[in-house]
Design a protein around this motif. Structure first.
Motif, PDB file in Angstrom:
ATOM      1  N   PRO A   1       0.843  -1.198   0.000  1.00 45.31           N
ATOM      2  CA  PRO A   1       0.000   0.000   0.000  1.00 45.31           C
ATOM      3  C   PRO A   1       0.876   1.245   0.000  1.00 45.31           C
ATOM      4  CG  PRO A   1       0.027  -1.025   2.180  1.00 45.31           C
ATOM      5  CD  PRO A   1       0.725  -1.975   1.238  1.00 45.31           C
ATOM      6  N   ALA A   2       0.454   2.250  -0.722  1.00 46.70           N
ATOM      7  CA  ALA A   2       1.246   3.471  -0.855  1.00 46.70           C
ATOM      8  C   ALA A   2       0.644   4.588  -0.018  1.00 46.70           C
ATOM      9  CB  ALA A   2       1.309   3.896  -2.317  1.00 46.70           C
ATOM     10  N   ALA A   3       1.511   5.408   0.548  1.00 50.80           N
ATOM     11  CA  ALA A   3       1.068   6.555   1.335  1.00 50.80           C
ATOM     12  C   ALA A   3       1.843   7.789   0.893  1.00 50.80           C
ATOM     13  CB  ALA A   3       1.269   6.316   2.824  1.00 50.80           C
ATOM     14  N   LEU A   4       1.117   8.842   0.569  1.00 48.16           N
ATOM     15  CA  LEU A   4       1.705  10.127   0.215  1.00 48.16           C
ATOM     16  C   LEU A   4       1.428  11.104   1.343  1.00 48.16           C
ATOM     17  CD1 LEU A   4       2.968  12.203  -1.783  1.00 48.16           C
ATOM     18  CD2 LEU A   4       0.635  12.556  -2.664  1.00 48.16           C
ATOM     19  N   PHE A   5       2.483  11.732   1.867  1.00 42.90           N
ATOM     20  CA  PHE A   5       2.352  12.706   2.936  1.00 42.90           C
ATOM     21  C   PHE A   5       2.612  14.106   2.365  1.00 42.90           C
ATOM     22  CE2 PHE A   5       3.580   8.724   4.977  1.00 42.90           C
ATOM     23  CZ  PHE A   5       2.686   8.649   6.033  1.00 42.90           C
ATOM     24  N   VAL A   6       1.702  15.031   2.645  1.00 43.28           N
ATOM     25  CA  VAL A   6       1.801  16.394   2.102  1.00 43.28           C
ATOM     26  C   VAL A   6       1.959  17.369   3.264  1.00 43.28           C
ATOM     27  CG1 VAL A   6       0.764  18.095   0.566  1.00 43.28           C
ATOM     28  CG2 VAL A   6       0.241  15.656   0.251  1.00 43.28           C
ATOM     29  N   HIS A   7       3.055  18.107   3.268  1.00 46.75           N
ATOM     30  CA  HIS A   7       3.389  18.969   4.408  1.00 46.75           C
ATOM     31  C   HIS A   7       2.689  20.320   4.343  1.00 46.75           C
ATOM     32  CE1 HIS A   7       6.117  21.742   2.266  1.00 46.75           C
ATOM     33  NE2 HIS A   7       6.556  20.699   1.603  1.00 46.75           N
ATOM     34  N   GLY A   8       2.814  21.060   5.424  1.00 37.17           N
ATOM     35  CA  GLY A   8       2.187  22.370   5.533  1.00 37.17           C
ATOM     36  C   GLY A   8       3.128  23.509   5.188  1.00 37.17           C
ATOM     37  N   ALA A   9       2.626  24.719   5.337  1.00 41.37           N
ATOM     38  CA  ALA A   9       3.384  25.924   4.992  1.00 41.37           C
ATOM     39  C   ALA A   9       4.637  26.048   5.857  1.00 41.37           C
ATOM     40  CB  ALA A   9       2.505  27.158   5.179  1.00 41.37           C
ATOM     41  N   GLY A  10       5.725  26.448   5.222  1.00 38.49           N
ATOM     42  CA  GLY A  10       6.972  26.673   5.933  1.00 38.49           C
ATOM     43  C   GLY A  10       7.697  25.427   6.365  1.00 38.49           C
ATOM     44  N   ALA A  11       7.155  24.273   6.029  1.00 39.23           N
ATOM     45  CA  ALA A  11       7.755  23.016   6.476  1.00 39.23           C
ATOM     46  C   ALA A  11       8.352  22.273   5.290  1.00 39.23           C
ATOM     47  CB  ALA A  11       6.712  22.169   7.196  1.00 39.23           C
ATOM     48  N   GLY A  12       8.388  20.956   5.384  1.00 42.76           N
ATOM     49  CA  GLY A  12       8.927  20.100   4.328  1.00 42.76           C
ATOM     50  C   GLY A  12       8.578  18.665   4.648  1.00 42.76           C
ATOM     51  N   GLY A  13       9.000  17.758   3.805  1.00 37.10           N
ATOM     52  CA  GLY A  13       8.721  16.358   4.047  1.00 37.10           C
ATOM     53  C   GLY A  13       9.266  15.854   5.368  1.00 37.10           C
ATOM     54  N   TRP A  14      10.251  16.553   5.931  1.00 37.05           N
ATOM     55  CA  TRP A  14      10.846  16.163   7.206  1.00 37.05           C
ATOM     56  C   TRP A  14       9.812  16.085   8.333  1.00 37.05           C
ATOM     57  CZ3 TRP A  14       9.845  19.686  10.955  1.00 37.05           C
ATOM     58  CH2 TRP A  14       9.609  21.012  10.545  1.00 37.05           C
ATOM     59  N   GLU A  15       8.721  16.901   8.244  1.00 35.15           N
ATOM     60  CA  GLU A  15       7.780  16.910   9.360  1.00 35.15           C
ATOM     61  C   GLU A  15       7.012  15.596   9.483  1.00 35.15           C
ATOM     62  OE1 GLU A  15       5.022  20.126   8.899  1.00 35.15           O
ATOM     63  OE2 GLU A  15       3.762  19.065   7.461  1.00 35.15           O
ATOM     64  N   TRP A  16       7.083  14.742   8.456  1.00 34.92           N
ATOM     65  CA  TRP A  16       6.388  13.458   8.473  1.00 34.92           C
ATOM     66  C   TRP A  16       7.316  12.306   8.842  1.00 34.92           C
ATOM     67  CZ3 TRP A  16       1.369  13.662   8.552  1.00 34.92           C
ATOM     68  CH2 TRP A  16       0.694  14.706   7.884  1.00 34.92           C
ATOM     69  N   ALA A  17       8.515  12.580   9.315  1.00 31.53           N
ATOM     70  CA  ALA A  17       9.496  11.516   9.567  1.00 31.53           C
ATOM     71  C   ALA A  17       8.960  10.453  10.531  1.00 31.53           C
ATOM     72  CB  ALA A  17      10.797  12.118  10.104  1.00 31.53           C
ATOM     73  N   ILE A  18       8.322  10.880  11.626  1.00 29.64           N
ATOM     74  CA  ILE A  18       7.809   9.914  12.600  1.00 29.64           C
ATOM     75  C   ILE A  18       6.670   9.108  11.995  1.00 29.64           C
ATOM     76  CG2 ILE A  18       6.643   9.658  14.821  1.00 29.64           C
ATOM     77  CD1 ILE A  18       8.193  12.156  15.769  1.00 29.64           C
ATOM     78  N   TRP A  19       5.760   9.782  11.321  1.00 25.69           N
ATOM     79  CA  TRP A  19       4.632   9.091  10.692  1.00 25.69           C
ATOM     80  C   TRP A  19       5.105   8.106   9.638  1.00 25.69           C
ATOM     81  CZ3 TRP A  19      -0.934  10.661  10.524  1.00 25.69           C
ATOM     82  CH2 TRP A  19      -1.286  11.466  11.613  1.00 25.69           C
ATOM     83  N   ALA A  20       6.062   8.512   8.824  1.00 25.08           N
ATOM     84  CA  ALA A  20       6.564   7.626   7.773  1.00 25.08           C
ATOM     85  C   ALA A  20       7.208   6.378   8.371  1.00 25.08           C
ATOM     86  CB  ALA A  20       7.559   8.370   6.881  1.00 25.08           C
ATOM     87  N   GLU A  21       7.882   6.548   9.505  1.00 24.68           N
ATOM     88  CA  GLU A  21       8.499   5.396  10.172  1.00 24.68           C
ATOM     89  C   GLU A  21       7.426   4.432  10.673  1.00 24.68           C
ATOM     90  OE1 GLU A  21      11.577   4.410  13.863  1.00 24.68           O
ATOM     91  OE2 GLU A  21      11.261   6.475  13.203  1.00 24.68           O
ATOM     92  N   VAL A  22       6.363   4.981  11.263  1.00 25.80           N
ATOM     93  CA  VAL A  22       5.276   4.144  11.773  1.00 25.80           C
ATOM     94  C   VAL A  22       4.548   3.457  10.612  1.00 25.80           C
ATOM     95  CG1 VAL A  22       3.074   4.158  13.004  1.00 25.80           C
ATOM     96  CG2 VAL A  22       4.986   5.534  13.855  1.00 25.80           C
ATOM     97  N   PHE A  23       4.217   4.200   9.587  1.00 31.25           N
ATOM     98  CA  PHE A  23       3.536   3.621   8.427  1.00 31.25           C
ATOM     99  C   PHE A  23       4.424   2.587   7.742  1.00 31.25           C
ATOM    100  CE2 PHE A  23       0.293   6.573   9.108  1.00 31.25           C
ATOM    101  CZ  PHE A  23      -0.691   6.530   8.120  1.00 31.25           C
TER     102      PHE A  23
END
Length: 238
Positions: free
Chosen positions: A9-31
């Motif tokens: 299964p694929a998951a795409l994470f989309v970050h918010g203003a002023g941020a980057g893909g780094w803000e999803w690091a914990i979520w990506a590890e869990v997923f």
């Protein structure tokens, strides 16, 4: 652009203003630990710089990310990224259900008419909101992040286009969401009041969940992995 292997299964994470893909690091590890092939790309300003970057420039990048996956995917989006995703769904309604299997929206930047009740626009300098320069996040105290997440946020937080955020306030969403959707609203969010998220969810449809958190802590705070786990539980139902 790379695509996720079809057997996972694929998951795409989309970050918010002023941020980057780094803000999803914990979520990506869990997923990732639960078998998901995760992508968390960065939104990029136009070559001429942030001041010349508009909402449509980010929306076009999101279009590439969603259409670049070989099959349906879970899309998890926060704040401005959530509004971009909702706008993409409205624009691409005919193919949305073929490209997005489930949608998770965390503290989404509201659209009109809810956007009229947003806090005042942020201060900008020459068309740029200086979040990176002014270190808006006091990450250790404000969100209770661990040292690694706090350092990641301190290094990764960047300035944002004032035009992007001004245009975000002018978006209007009227089309009900056609895919299963979960709205996450932080009770103590000072950037996007919880009432606005719940109003938008009521208008557009989907399930809602309140979090005892602020705007950014569900992503990088000490409870981020737990929140990601709650979302995985929801994804596993139905």
């Amino acid at each position: 652009m790379s695509t996720a292997p079809s057997e996972r299964p694929a998951a795409l994470f989309v970050h918010g203003a002023g941020a980057g893909g780094w803000e999803w690091a914990i979520w990506a590890e869990v997923f990732g630990a639960h078998g998901y092939a995760c992508r968390a790309p960065d939104l990029h300003p136009r070559p001429m710089g942030l001041a010349s970057t508009g909402f449509g420039d980010y929306l076009d990048q999101l279009d590439d990310w969603i259409l670049g996956c070989s099959g349906p995917q879970v899309v998890v989006a926060a704040s401005l990224g959530a509004l971009l995703t909702l706008c993409w769904l409205q624009r691409a309604e005919a193919i949305a259900v073929q490209r997005i299997s489930r949608l998770v929206l965390l503290n989404p930047h509201p659209a009109l008419p809810e956007a009229e009740r947003m806090p005042p626009p942020r201060f900008s300098e020459n068309g740029v909101i200086p979040w990176g320069q002014r270190s808006r996040l006091q990450v250790n105290g404000a969100v209770g992040a661990d040292e690694v997440s706090a350092l990641r946020a301190f290094r990764g937080w960047r300035d944002e286009s004032a035009c992007v955020l001004a245009e975000a306030r002018q978006q209007r969403l009227d089309v009900p969401i056609q895919v299963p959707c979960l709205w996450l609203a932080s009770q103590d969010d000072e950037d996007v009041p919880v009432s606005l998220t719940e109003s938008l969810a009521k208008r557009l449809g989907g399930e809602s969940m309140r979090l005892q958190a602020d705007h950014i802590s569900p992503l990088i705070g000490r409870g981020a992995a737990r929140t990601a786990g709650l979302v995985l539980s929801w994804l596993s139902t139905g």
